[in-house]
Write an enzyme that holds these catalytic residues in place. Structure first.
Site, short mmCIF file in Angstrom:
data_model
loop_
_atom_site.label_atom_id
_atom_site.label_comp_id
_atom_site.label_asym_id
_atom_site.label_seq_id
_atom_site.Cartn_x
_atom_site.Cartn_y
_atom_site.Cartn_z
N LYS A 9 -17.49 -0.19 5.42
CA LYS A 9 -17.83 -1.14 4.66
C LYS A 9 -19.42 -1.23 4.44
O LYS A 9 -19.75 -1.34 3.28
CB LYS A 9 -17.60 -2.57 5.14
CG LYS A 9 -17.77 -3.74 4.18
CD LYS A 9 -17.30 -5.15 4.58
CE LYS A 9 -17.35 -6.06 3.44
NZ LYS A 9 -16.91 -7.36 3.88
N GLU A 58 0.72 -1.14 0.06
CA GLU A 58 0.11 0.05 -0.09
C GLU A 58 0.77 1.16 0.00
O GLU A 58 0.35 2.37 -0.62
CB GLU A 58 -0.84 -0.02 1.12
CG GLU A 58 -2.11 -0.95 1.04
CD GLU A 58 -1.65 -2.28 1.65
OE1 GLU A 58 -2.59 -3.20 1.96
OE2 GLU A 58 -0.78 -2.45 2.10
N PHE A 92 -12.08 -6.61 13.68
CA PHE A 92 -10.81 -7.06 12.83
C PHE A 92 -10.53 -5.90 11.80
O PHE A 92 -11.33 -5.61 11.17
CB PHE A 92 -11.37 -8.55 12.29
CG PHE A 92 -10.25 -9.04 11.28
CD1 PHE A 92 -8.92 -9.35 11.92
CD2 PHE A 92 -10.49 -9.00 10.04
CE1 PHE A 92 -8.10 -9.98 10.98
CE2 PHE A 92 -9.75 -9.45 9.11
CZ PHE A 92 -8.28 -9.84 9.65
N GLN A 93 -9.34 -5.54 11.83
CA GLN A 93 -8.47 -4.78 10.81
C GLN A 93 -9.11 -3.36 11.01
O GLN A 93 -9.34 -2.55 10.02
CB GLN A 93 -8.79 -5.21 9.39
CG GLN A 93 -7.83 -6.27 9.13
CD GLN A 93 -7.91 -6.61 7.50
OE1 GLN A 93 -8.48 -6.52 6.95
NE2 GLN A 93 -6.46 -7.40 7.22
#
Length: 591
Positions: free
Chosen positions: A181, A69, A131-132
């Protein structure tokens, strides 16, 4: 079902009477299309998969899959520096974003217009250590011009409009848009991309104050020892033509910072070379001894003026033109501040000069030039050009310049000794041809910068000047170069040391070379070949020119040239930390 280019163009221009139900991810892609984005560099992950699915359904924007990234942001950054357009990168949440931080900070320090889209965990999970998950807004706040967390898909289109507007206007910079998301998959009524944006709290000044410009005119034309000091703001403001017209009209000496090289032609006699820590004698002495200084799009940073107390010892009047009011009198107090767009201010200043009957004192200016030529005669960039035993790194850069000076060429660099040698010995005559990390000094940018530029400028020659230390930080992007057919040429000045660290250790730390020697280097020729490219090992001075010529002939191949250079060579002139800019070391005899 995949959409055609015509359908996508039509959808991007939907009017209120043609409302569509779209997922947030689709709105995001339409925003990018409406902004004219051609390339997005990124790396997928769970939080951005709906966005990637939306990319799959269109064919107007090319997504470039990098291998890390950090390289995605660097490549978008290099594209922006070379073209002047907004660069766009896309990363996932958590480590995707944290990997991108170095690239974002690099762009921020050099005022590069970029939009970085980051994925985020669903809005309901934010703050719950999902998570993440990471605090994207908090992490990036100090290194962006602005950032957004989009919590409602209805806000996506306008947020993207604001992001691009903020990134490219005023003093440019990176803007992060964090997209949870659920925002990317929820559907929303879409009735077209906004055609304008109004932000009450953000309205950068473009037109300089006429009274201040008239004061600057009087001061400039009454100067006995005038000097024009220009930085990256001239390039970012697309004001090189205006700068050149001003300098040629006045006949005054001019210098560029590291970030401003190419704003004024290096081949012109009025150009005194780069100034600062590794600047020329004539550029630094003129900076210290002028009586009127015109600073344009520059910020008087520590690498330019050295010790501020030393700089302040000599009285001079300073005019400072900058789009960013916070940059004026930040490190050095100025006499005539002019806040405004550099291009507009210079245009107005030129117009006033044409209308004014007053002209500079020709005899005083002739005497000033005589003094400058006496400094220039010392040839502070001389080196052992006759050495037949070992490759001098300066010779590689000079040879490259001599071969490509009349070609359509871009030069990127990493950070270190090779960067300074490229800045000193490659004479840039055109703007946006020298692409490097100035403010943050980021190693590893060279290859990603080069591949970003090569996509934008496929018919141009793109060379990455690097070192064996820097190049390994993003060397995995050789894989990206192969996949996306960006045949760049890599000029590695391999001295087996972290060269600039070793130089400082020699000069400041009595030769205690603590962890600056590269003891287990790869075989770069085989490594390049393993990635599907051409590798060359060059060990003798007489082979430098033939190797470069051969590499240039291989127009459709990426070529890695491993030049084994003199490990003892230092960058001179050099201003040691805490010293003034005229207190220069000119060579090993000064150590």
């Amino acid at each position: 079902m995949e959409m055609s280019k015509a359908e996508l163009a039509s959808a991007a221009a939907v009017t209120g009477s043609q409302t569509q139900e779209l997922m947030g991810a689709e709105v995001l892609v339409k925003a990018l299309q409406a902004e004219g984005v051609q390339y997005v560099w990124g790396y997928p992950g769970g939080a951005v998969l709906y966005i990637y699915d939306a990319f799959y359904k269109q064919d107007t924007i090319q997504h470039v899959l990098v291998r890390h990234e950090q390289a995605a942001v660097h490549a978008a950054d290099g594209y922006a520096r070379a073209t002047g357009d907004v660069g766009v990168a896309l990363v996932t949440s958590g480590p995707g974003l944290t990997n991108a931080v170095t690239g974002i900070a690099t762009a921020y320090m050099d005022s590069i217009p970029m939009v970085i889209i980051s994925g985020q965990v669903p809005t309901a999970a934010i703050g719950l250590d999902a998570f993440q998950e990471c605090d994207t807004v908090g992490i990036t706040r100090p290194i962006v011009k602005h950032n957004f967390l989009v919590k409602d898909p209805k806000d996506l289109a306008m947020t993207m409009k604001k992001a691009f507007h903020i990134a490219r206007s005023g003093r440019p910079g990176p803007v992060v848009v964090d997209v949870p998301k659920d925002v990317s998959f929820k559907k929303v009524s879409y009735n077209g991309y906004p055609d304008k944006v109004e932000m009450r709290s953000y309205n950068p000044v473009r037109k300089g104050h006429g009274g201040q410009i008239r004061k600057a005119l009087q001061l400039l034309l009454s100067a006995k020892r005038p000097y024009i000091y220009t930085g990256g703001g001239v390039l970012l403001g697309n004001a090189t033509n205006e700068l050149r017209a001003l300098v040629d009209m006045l006949g005054y000496p001019v210098t560029n910072t590291l970030m401003g090289l190419g704003a004024y032609p290096a081949s012109d006699r009025k150009f005194l070379g780069m100034l600062g820590m590794h600047g020329t004698i004539e550029a630094n002495n003129a900076m210290q001894n002028c009586d009127v200084l015109l600073a344009v799009g520059a910020r008087f940073d520590d690498r330019v003026i050295g010790n501020p107390k030393h700089f302040a010892q000599n009285e001079r009047k300073i005019i400072h033109i900058d789009i960013d009011p916070s940059s004026i009198s930040k490190r050095v107090k100025v006499d005539i501040p002019i806040v405004g767009d550099v291009k507009e201010v210079l245009t107005e200043l030129i117009s006033m000069i044409k209308e004014s009957p007053q002209r500079a004192d020709p005899s005083a200016l002739a005497g000033w030039w005589e003094t400058i030529e006496s400094w220039r005669s010392k040839d502070c960039l001389k080196y052992d050009r006759g050495n037949k035993d070992v490759i001098k790194p300066q010779h590689v850069v000079e040879t490259l310049w001599d071969m490509t000076k009349d070609a359509d060429t871009y030069i990127t660099s990493d950070v270190g000794q090779h960067q300074m040698w490229a800045a000193q010995y490659y004479r840039f005559d055109e703007p946006r041809r020298w692409i490097n990390s100035g403010g943050l000094g980021t190693m590893g940018v060279g290859i990603p910068y080069a591949m970003g530029i090569k996509l934008a400028k496929p018919d141009s020659e793109v060379f990455c000047v690097t070192g064996e230390g820097s190049v390994q930080m993003c060397i995995q992007e050789l894989s990206t170069c192969l996949q996306y057919n960006t045949p760049i040429k890599i000029v590695s000045l391999n001295n087996r040391y972290l060269g600039m660290v070793r130089q400082w250790q020699e000069i400041e730390y009595s030769g205690r070379y603590s962890h600056s020697y590269m003891d287990a280097l790869p075989n770069f020729v085989k490594l390049a070949e393993a990635y599907g490219h051409v590798g060359m090992l060059i060990e003798r001075p007489q082979d430098v020119e033939p190797a470069l010529r051969e590499a240039r002939k291989l127009k459709d191949r990426t070529v890695f040239m491993d030049f084994r250079t003199d490990p003892t060579e230092n960058v001179f002139p050099m201003v040691k930390a805490g010293m003034g800019i005229t207190e220069m070391l000119l060579g090993s005899e000064d150590l």
